[in-house]
Scaffold this motif. Structure first.
Motif, PDB file in Angstrom:
ATOM      1  N   UNK A 105       0.643  -1.026  -0.183  1.00 50.21           N
ATOM      2  CA  UNK A 105       0.042  -0.045  -0.267  1.00 50.21           C
ATOM      3  C   UNK A 105       0.785   1.384  -0.094  1.00 50.21           C
ATOM      4  N   UNK A 106       0.214   2.157  -0.695  1.00 52.40           N
ATOM      5  CA  UNK A 106       1.520   3.416  -1.174  1.00 52.40           C
ATOM      6  C   UNK A 106       0.064   4.709  -0.728  1.00 52.40           C
ATOM      7  N   UNK A 164       1.960   0.728   7.454  1.00 49.06           N
ATOM      8  CA  UNK A 164       2.200  -0.438   6.535  1.00 49.06           C
ATOM      9  C   UNK A 164       2.373   0.761   4.621  1.00 49.06           C
ATOM     10  N   UNK A 165       2.312   1.974   4.735  1.00 49.10           N
ATOM     11  CA  UNK A 165       2.157   3.161   4.020  1.00 49.10           C
ATOM     12  C   UNK A 165       3.810   3.536   3.794  1.00 49.10           C
ATOM     13  N   UNK A 166       4.332   3.655   5.634  1.00 51.36           N
ATOM     14  CA  UNK A 166       5.437   4.529   5.895  1.00 51.36           C
ATOM     15  C   UNK A 166       6.889   3.133   5.093  1.00 51.36           C
ATOM     16  N   UNK A 171      10.560   1.303   1.742  1.00 53.77           N
ATOM     17  CA  UNK A 171      11.373  -0.114   1.135  1.00 53.77           C
ATOM     18  C   UNK A 171      11.578  -0.448   2.158  1.00 53.77           C
ATOM     19  N   UNK A 172      10.192  -0.672   3.731  1.00 53.24           N
ATOM     20  CA  UNK A 172      11.467  -1.297   4.607  1.00 53.24           C
ATOM     21  C   UNK A 172      10.563  -2.373   5.009  1.00 53.24           C
ATOM     22  N   UNK A 173      10.627  -3.435   5.719  1.00 45.00           N
ATOM     23  CA  UNK A 173       9.730  -4.015   6.386  1.00 45.00           C
ATOM     24  C   UNK A 173       9.062  -3.434   7.362  1.00 45.00           C
ATOM     25  N   UNK A 174       7.378  -4.785   7.776  1.00 46.36           N
ATOM     26  CA  UNK A 174       6.567  -4.013   8.469  1.00 46.36           C
ATOM     27  C   UNK A 174       6.382  -5.127   9.849  1.00 46.36           C
TER      28      UNK A 174
END
Length: 322
Positions: A83-84, A137-139, A144-147
């Motif tokens: 999600x962006x 999730x957007x951040x 381009x990092x794992x959540x």
């Protein structure tokens, strides 16, 4: 030596910034230098490795990095969201706050050179279903990092003395692995200490405050709560930014449902549903849109009717009042 000192520094900087394009460009420069120095085999191996890395899907690379190990495996779940920022519907001040976080994180090296840390400790508060978890999730996606979502049921042990050590394991990961760390339903951990007569529970919160104060700015720690009023007041000054979420207004409600329905919502007169959206969260609006879409599909139609949507919205309102 094939790679110069400047090459090595550039590789480290681009890797730290998450800039794959710059990283590969410098790596190709190293390969070219190797070829000029007569190290043809090394140059060819480097080029093949770079080509293979570029072909590898980003999600699979990050998932491999994010897979928790050891004590951390029982405490977090890892994901690589799709999600962006443009998918997030909300007022302008909300997107402005998130944009600021992203900008500071992308420029964290420049800030660090002047003795400043980027925003990296966020408190998100507001009603359920208004986009707090989605923001984390957007951040993660935009950077381009794992959540990594902390599992509070595992963190809050029935043996309270173990919880502080588990918290330390989480914040050790914050220090060693750049990621977005989400403490969802944070009020379970951050409740007001003055109303709690369990001494160990107070010590756990004190431990969290200390760990949060010392958290590595390379990672982003996000705490989300539906109940700001019950949080301990000492928490608020430990966070860099507090973002408040609210139920969507009529226009935002329409945007949420339009985004979910896509082409199936083209024939809807959105003014006709304004009286049916008050009091519903983003998540409830999405569920109503999905219900309406499924009804239309099962009738063999490609677009929903207004009656489908108003009926689904009424169902959500009724369910929420029970």
């Amino acid at each position: 030596m094939t790679a110069s000192g400047e090459h090595i520094k550039a590789l480290v900087r681009s890797h730290a910034a998450g800039d794959d394009a710059a990283f590969y460009a410098v790596a190709l420069q190293v390969a070219a230098k190797a070829a000029r120095q007569g190290h043809g085999t090394l140059a060819n191996d480097l080029k093949q490795a770079i080509d293979a890395a570029r072909r590898q899907p980003v999600a699979s690379k990050v998932t491999a990095i994010a897979r928790p190990r050891g004590d951390l495996a029982d405490l977090v779940t890892a994901a690589f969201p799709e999600v962006s920022l443009r998918d997030l519907v909300g007022p302008s001040h909300l997107k402005d706050a998130i944009t600021r976080v992203l900008h500071e994180q992308r420029q964290r090296q420049a800030l660090s050179e002047h003795g400043f840390a980027p925003v990296h400790r966020l408190l998100l508060e507001g009603p359920p279903g208004t986009g707090k978890t989605m923001t984390a999730a957007v951040i993660a996606h935009e950077l381009s990092l794992p959540l990594l979502t902390i599992r509070l049921e595992s963190l809050l042990s029935k043996y309270l003395g173990e919880t502080a050590s588990k918290l330390r394991a989480v914040f050790d990961a914050v220090a060693s692995q750049r990621a977005v760390y989400l403490f969802d339903e944070f009020d379970a951990l951050g409740g007001d200490r003055s109303s709690n007569d369990v001494g160990e529970a107070r010590r756990i919160l004190n431990s969290f405050l200390i760990f949060l104060e010392q958290a590595n700015a390379e990672s982003i720690v996000v705490a989300a709560t539906n109940h700001r009023s019950i949080l301990d007041h000492a928490l608020f000054r430990r966070f860099d930014v507090t973002i408040k979420y609210e139920l969507p207004d009529d226009l935002q409600a329409a945007e949420v449902m339009k985004a979910r329905l896509g082409s199936m919502g083209r024939g809807v007169r959105w003014a006709a549903i304004q009286d049916h959206v008050a009091g519903l969260s983003h998540a409830e609006l999405v569920k109503a849109a999905e219900t309406a879409a499924k009804q239309a599909i099962l009738r063999g139609e490609r677009q929903i009717a207004v009656a489908d949507l108003t009926g689904a919205l009424q169902e959500r309102r009724t369910a929420g009042s029970e």
